[in-house]
Design an enzyme around this catalytic site. Structure first.
Site, mmCIF file in Angstrom:
data_model
loop_
_atom_site.group_PDB
_atom_site.id
_atom_site.type_symbol
_atom_site.label_atom_id
_atom_site.label_comp_id
_atom_site.label_asym_id
_atom_site.label_seq_id
_atom_site.Cartn_x
_atom_site.Cartn_y
_atom_site.Cartn_z
ATOM 1 C CD GLU A 202 39.129 45.471 35.376
ATOM 2 O OE1 GLU A 202 38.299 46.025 34.629
ATOM 3 O OE2 GLU A 202 38.908 44.397 35.966
ATOM 4 C CD GLU A 462 51.929 -0.569 58.340
ATOM 5 O OE1 GLU A 462 52.335 0.173 59.267
ATOM 6 O OE2 GLU A 462 51.755 -1.807 58.459
#
Length: 530
Positions: A202, A462
């Site tokens: 950092e 389907e």
């Protein structure tokens, strides 16, 4: 949505996905870390701190060293980001302190008694020797290690006024820093489970300067590589490791290749983001766009990107962190990120003047005996396996439908199309495809996902040409799957209390802030392995 009992049943499945034993050393291949054979290694790490005042790995007053290392591996983590302070290496007075001396100097009599009982062999060893023994312990359990230079002066990190933020600060002399890095690299040369070094945690503060970043990180990277050519070298961006934008059009000038990666951090509190007071979809979209601009672009440049810190309050009642995590886990899955979770350790010897305090972000509880929150641990486990493996045939590519709130994926409950879809372990998910007509179908089949009606389960069908078979990613978060039910209703994919996939009214699409869309957040994640 996801009970403790469910987690306990599924935990062995999650764990079976992790493969901690690797062929080291590691190198890079475009955006991936790879082993000696060129196979991708995903770093699924957890942070373990040794950078605070004692300079001793946290938890050795709570559990035996090898018990902790075994626990790390059993939770599915294949590596640890192991933090240290520069002065442990460059200040011989500090580095040669015995454990007993260090703890007495800090008035840690109770913790010292715990170490005497549980790890008596380290009591009279120098702290730097104990650091090496912890690394060796992890090696015995096939846990890889990233050595993280977290700070210069031992203590809690980080603030803008701690003198450790950037080159030229009170405790951050670039020459001393580099000396410490070289000593650390040399110390662990030839230690196979030490696979990488993070050169500084950092960078931050008023002294931040891009030219100095390049000058000193290039110099240190060369020195570390010369001292230990085997280790990966990981570099953090600016502004608390959230900003890599200065690398968009510029690269480091290094004499070596295939060893360099970059890292960034993210939390719910990053940049003081107000997740609780904002619309969750809007805030998530804003943060994801920011990540693309500040860090994720490095993947497109062909570099590995290591999320070396992220996490959340695991007590479960921090709404800011909960909303952040629901969003960020989606990012982690979508990009299949290498990571180090903050954090392992359930308590501290000493933090900011306080003794034995609880760490609510930890996966382990205060006494290091068990999980702090099994539900959250299951979610982290879901991103430990690799979703993407480079080099596999194109035919292997497919989608999974990932649910960040639970860490589970959409799958079939049976082979019957009449049975509803459910959430389950992602490694059991079918292969889905998502085409340009917005149809979600099971790959290499005629079956697609369909919306029936508001409040009813979504099912497979389907006949995939009507509007109920089309699913669009909507909202700013791009995590709502929207469709039109066969009854003409406008619906979003959702999950009910039994983990069944249903369709409901879409949540939080306006500007409201007091709503929670997490049950309706899904990510279509690319995967090319079963």
């Amino acid at each position: 949505l996801f009970t403790l009992l469910t987690f306990l049943l599924l935990f062995p499945i999650f764990m079976s996905c992790a493969k901690p034993a690797m062929s080291v050393p590691l190198s890079t291949d475009s955006r991936f870390f790879v082993d000696q054979h060129g196979h991708r290694v995903k770093l699924a790490c957890v942070n373990w701190a040794s950078h605070l005042e004692t300079m001793v790995a946290e938890g050795l007053s709570k559990q035996p060293m090898d018990t902790i290392s075994a626990k790390i591996a059993s939770m599915g983590f294949n590596c640890v980001r192991f933090t240290y302070a520069t002065f442990m290496l460059t200040n011989t007075t500090l580095g040669n302190l015995t454990v007993e001396q260090s703890f007495l100097n800090n008035n840690l009599n109770e913790s010292l008694a715990g170490i005497k009982a549980l790890n008596p062999s380290i009591l009279h060893l120098p702290v730097i020797e104990v650091f090496k023994r912890v690394v060796a312990s992890m090696g015995r359990h096939n846990v890889m290690v990233i050595l993280d230079n977290h700070i210069s002066k031992p203590g809690w990190c980080c603030s803008l006024t701690d003198g450790n933020g950037f080159f030229g600060d009170e405790f951050f002399d670039p020459d001393v820093w580099q000396e410490g890095l070289v000593r650390m690299a040399t110390m662990f040369k030839g230690v196979p489970n030490v696979v990488g070094m993070s050169l500084r945690n950092e960078p931050r503060g008023d002294r931040q300067d891009v030219e100095l970043w390049f000058k000193y990180f290039e110099r240190a990277a060369e020195a570390v590589h010369k001292a230990n050519p085997d280790v990966l070298i990981l570099l953090s961006g600016l502004d608390y490791a959230i900003d890599l934008t200065f690398l968009r059009n510029r690269s480091l000038n290094l004499s070596f290749d295939r060893k360099l990666g970059f890292e960034f951090h993210r939390y719910g509190f990053t940049k003081q983001n107000d997740w609780k007071g904002s619309n969750p979809n809007q805030m998530c979209g804003q943060v994801v766009n920011e990540l693309k601009n500040t860090s994720l672009f490095m993947l497109d440049k062909g570099y590995p990107l290591f999320v070396s810190e992220f996490g959340a309050d695991l007590r479960g009642n921090n709404e800011n962190d909960n909303r952040f995590l629901n969003c960020f886990l989606g990012v982690m899955a979508e990009y299949d990120m290498d990571f180090a979770l903050w954090t392992l350790f359930g308590s501290y010897y000493l933090r900011q003047g306080n003794y034995g305090i609880d760490e609510v972000y930890a996966v382990l509880n205060w006494n290091w005996c068990g999980l702090r929150n099994a539900t959250y641990s299951a979610r982290y486990s879901s991103i430990q396996p690799r979703f993407q493996v480079p080099g596999l045939p194109e035919a292997y590519k497919h989608k999974i439908i990932y649910h960040p709130q639970t860490g589970l994926c959409v799958l079939r409950n049976s082979l019957s199309m009449d049975d509803p879809l459910v959430l389950g372990p992602c490694n059991e998910s079918e292969a889905w495809s998502y085409n340009t007509q917005n149809i979600l179908s099971l790959k290499e089949s005629y079956m697609c996902l369909q919306a029936k009606a508001l409040g009813e389960p979504a099912r497979l069908g389907e006949v995939c040409k009507d509007p109920s078979s089309k699913w669009k990613m909507i909202s700013d978060s791009k995590m709502h799957l929207w469709s039109e039910g066969r009854d003409g209703s406008s619906v979003c994919l959702d999950v009910d209390s039994s983990n069944t996939i249903v369709t409901n009214d879409c949540k939080c699409l306006a500007d409201e802030t007091d709503c929670d869309p997490a049950s309706q957040w899904f990510k279509l994640v690319d995967r090319n392995k079963f």
